[in-house]
Design a protein around this motif. Structure first.
Motif, short mmCIF file in Angstrom:
data_model
loop_
_atom_site.label_atom_id
_atom_site.label_comp_id
_atom_site.label_asym_id
_atom_site.label_seq_id
_atom_site.Cartn_x
_atom_site.Cartn_y
_atom_site.Cartn_z
N HIS A 35 -11.66 1.74 -3.44
CA HIS A 35 -10.44 1.01 -3.08
C HIS A 35 -9.46 1.93 -2.34
O HIS A 35 -8.84 1.52 -1.35
CB HIS A 35 -9.77 0.44 -4.33
CG HIS A 35 -10.55 -0.64 -5.01
ND1 HIS A 35 -11.04 -1.74 -4.34
CD2 HIS A 35 -10.93 -0.79 -6.31
CE1 HIS A 35 -11.69 -2.52 -5.19
NE2 HIS A 35 -11.64 -1.96 -6.38
N PHE A 36 -9.31 3.15 -2.84
CA PHE A 36 -8.36 4.08 -2.21
C PHE A 36 -8.78 4.39 -0.77
O PHE A 36 -7.95 4.36 0.16
CB PHE A 36 -8.27 5.38 -3.00
CG PHE A 36 -7.80 5.21 -4.42
CD1 PHE A 36 -6.96 4.18 -4.77
CD2 PHE A 36 -8.22 6.09 -5.41
CE1 PHE A 36 -6.53 4.02 -6.07
CE2 PHE A 36 -7.79 5.94 -6.71
CZ PHE A 36 -6.95 4.90 -7.04
N LYS A 37 -10.04 4.72 -0.58
CA LYS A 37 -10.52 5.12 0.74
C LYS A 37 -10.44 3.98 1.73
O LYS A 37 -10.01 4.16 2.88
CB LYS A 37 -11.96 5.65 0.65
CG LYS A 37 -12.45 6.30 1.94
CD LYS A 37 -11.59 7.49 2.31
CE LYS A 37 -12.07 8.14 3.60
NZ LYS A 37 -11.20 9.27 4.00
N VAL A 38 -10.87 2.80 1.30
CA VAL A 38 -10.81 1.64 2.20
C VAL A 38 -9.36 1.29 2.50
O VAL A 38 -9.01 0.97 3.64
CB VAL A 38 -11.55 0.44 1.56
CG1 VAL A 38 -11.34 -0.82 2.40
CG2 VAL A 38 -13.04 0.74 1.45
N GLY A 39 -8.49 1.34 1.47
CA GLY A 39 -7.08 1.06 1.70
C GLY A 39 -6.46 2.03 2.67
O GLY A 39 -5.66 1.65 3.53
N GLU A 40 -6.83 3.31 2.54
CA GLU A 40 -6.32 4.32 3.48
C GLU A 40 -6.77 4.01 4.91
O GLU A 40 -5.98 4.09 5.85
CB GLU A 40 -6.81 5.70 3.07
CG GLU A 40 -6.35 6.82 4.00
CD GLU A 40 -6.96 8.15 3.64
OE1 GLU A 40 -6.39 9.19 4.03
OE2 GLU A 40 -8.01 8.17 2.96
N TRP A 41 -8.05 3.66 5.06
CA TRP A 41 -8.57 3.33 6.39
C TRP A 41 -7.81 2.16 7.00
O TRP A 41 -7.48 2.16 8.18
CB TRP A 41 -10.06 2.99 6.29
CG TRP A 41 -10.74 2.79 7.61
CD1 TRP A 41 -11.43 3.70 8.33
CD2 TRP A 41 -10.77 1.56 8.36
NE1 TRP A 41 -11.90 3.14 9.49
CE2 TRP A 41 -11.51 1.82 9.55
CE3 TRP A 41 -10.26 0.28 8.18
CZ2 TRP A 41 -11.75 0.86 10.52
CZ3 TRP A 41 -10.48 -0.69 9.14
CH2 TRP A 41 -11.21 -0.41 10.28
N ALA A 72 -5.15 -1.89 0.27
CA ALA A 72 -4.06 -1.23 0.99
C ALA A 72 -2.89 -0.94 0.05
O ALA A 72 -2.28 0.14 0.11
CB ALA A 72 -3.61 -2.10 2.16
N GLY A 73 -2.58 -1.87 -0.82
CA GLY A 73 -1.49 -1.67 -1.76
C GLY A 73 -1.77 -0.58 -2.76
O GLY A 73 -0.89 0.23 -3.10
N LEU A 74 -3.00 -0.52 -3.27
CA LEU A 74 -3.37 0.52 -4.23
C LEU A 74 -3.29 1.91 -3.60
O LEU A 74 -2.80 2.86 -4.22
CB LEU A 74 -4.77 0.26 -4.78
CG LEU A 74 -4.93 -0.95 -5.71
CD1 LEU A 74 -6.39 -1.11 -6.12
CD2 LEU A 74 -4.05 -0.82 -6.94
N TRP A 75 -3.79 2.02 -2.38
CA TRP A 75 -3.72 3.33 -1.71
C TRP A 75 -2.26 3.72 -1.47
O TRP A 75 -1.88 4.88 -1.66
CB TRP A 75 -4.47 3.31 -0.38
CG TRP A 75 -4.34 4.62 0.34
CD1 TRP A 75 -5.07 5.76 0.11
CD2 TRP A 75 -3.39 4.95 1.36
NE1 TRP A 75 -4.65 6.77 0.93
CE2 TRP A 75 -3.61 6.31 1.71
CE3 TRP A 75 -2.39 4.24 2.02
CZ2 TRP A 75 -2.86 6.96 2.69
CZ3 TRP A 75 -1.65 4.88 2.99
CH2 TRP A 75 -1.88 6.22 3.32
N TRP A 76 -1.43 2.78 -1.06
CA TRP A 76 -0.02 3.06 -0.79
C TRP A 76 0.67 3.58 -2.06
O TRP A 76 1.40 4.57 -2.01
CB TRP A 76 0.68 1.81 -0.29
CG TRP A 76 2.10 2.03 0.10
CD1 TRP A 76 2.60 2.43 1.30
CD2 TRP A 76 3.25 1.87 -0.77
NE1 TRP A 76 3.96 2.53 1.26
CE2 TRP A 76 4.40 2.19 0.01
CE3 TRP A 76 3.42 1.48 -2.09
CZ2 TRP A 76 5.69 2.14 -0.52
CZ3 TRP A 76 4.71 1.43 -2.62
CH2 TRP A 76 5.82 1.75 -1.84
#
Length: 318
Positions: A35-41, A72-76
């Motif tokens: 989730h983090f990596k995809v959200g960052e992308w 995206a929200g989790l990475w933010w």
């Protein structure tokens, strides 16, 4: 005893929330780093992924990320040191149905059932996209309950809710199905009891369901989102190798037997069945079938069935 019930509710409610928060912070969800990596992308590229760039065995495979906005929200939140806030937020989302149950119950036996239900829920609680679906499903259930119990109609909110939900997590499909089953059961019961609703009311409810379904297509993947959910739900690999997708009777046996047994006992009790709101009962039976198919749907079943599970809660009506 009544004077002791309120303090017991407060203590149990706070204990359950604390347990949910602790589980959210310490749970090592194997999907988290994905989730983090995809959200960052997504944030860096200001786009959603259409191909799998990270799986070693399937690079470049066409992919639909039904959790794109949540990722995206989790990475933010993690990138800004707000993971503790995410723990509080997701704990509150999971605790919202429990708070409602505790507030409404009027007996210690009801509190005991809530504790068992919370123990079952604790297995899936965490900073996970499906917790968002749990909270939104509870909101859908409450809006339907208000309509058919108290004649307070907030159905107009459904299209916007499902539009947002479809971009947060694929659990929206179950919420939409629950809405459709409940509306159909309501009008079918009125029709066969020879007191059908006005044609304008029937068409209004049908329109709400259809517009809500169309609203879910407002996502970066369009109708492909539904196809992806179908593939995941029907995949034999999903059911065979992922525990939470396995049939309910294969896992969590103790909690499953208690929950299904109590639900079945109350459901077959004639006077209770007459008092229970038919649309919600039909939705609960549908969710029981989904729960038996996959333990992943257990929390949704609890939300839909809890009015039936709690003693002294025979206050529902058609």
């Amino acid at each position: 005893m009544k004077g002791v019930l309120v303090p017991a509710k407060i203590i149990i409610g706070l204990a359950i929330f604390t347990g949910f928060f602790y589980a959210s912070i310490i749970t090592d969800d194997p999907d988290s780093w994905w989730h983090f990596k995809v959200g960052e992308w997504e944030v860096v590229n200001k786009a959603v992924p259409h191909f799998d760039e990270y799986s070693f065995t399937m690079p470049g495979h066409q992919w639909v990320n039904h959790e794109w906005l949540t990722d995206a929200g989790l990475w933010w939140m993690r990138s800004r040191g707000l993971w503790w806030a995410a723990g509080i937020l997701f704990s509150l989302l999971a605790w919202a149905p429990v708070f409602s149950w505790i507030k409404k119950t009027r007996s210690f036996s009801g509190l005991a059932i809530i504790v068992v239900a919370a123990a079952f829920m604790e297995r899936v609680v965490g900073i996970r996209p499906q917790i968002i679906s749990l909270a939104l499903f509870f909101a859908v259930f409450e809006i339907i309950r208000l309509r058919f119990e108290e004649n307070r109609n907030y159905f107009w909110a459904f299209p916007a809710m499902f539009l947002i939900w479809a971009n947060l997590h694929g659990g929206f499909a179950l919420g939409l199905a629950f809405l459709g089953v409940s509306v159909f059961a309501h009008h079918a019961y009125l029709f066969f009891s020879k007191r059908p609703a006005k044609a304008s009311d029937v068409w209004r409810d049908i329109a709400v369901v259809l517009v809500s379904a169309l609203a879910t297509l407002v996502n970066p993947y369009g109708v492909r989102l539904y196809y992806e959910l179908y593939l995941v739900a029907q995949s034999s690999d999903t059911a065979n190798y992922i525990t939470e997708w396995q049939p309910a009777l294969n896992t969590y046996i103790f909690s499953v037997v208690i929950i299904i047994g109590v639900f079945a006992a109350f459901s077959l009790y004639r006077d209770f069945r007459r008092a229970y709101c038919r649309p919600l009962f039909a939705g609960a039976v549908f969710m029981l079938a989904m729960f038996l198919k996959s333990v992943r749907h257990g929390t949704f079943f609890l939300v839909s069935a809890m009015p039936c599970l709690l003693p002294n809660q025979i206050c529902l009506r058609v």
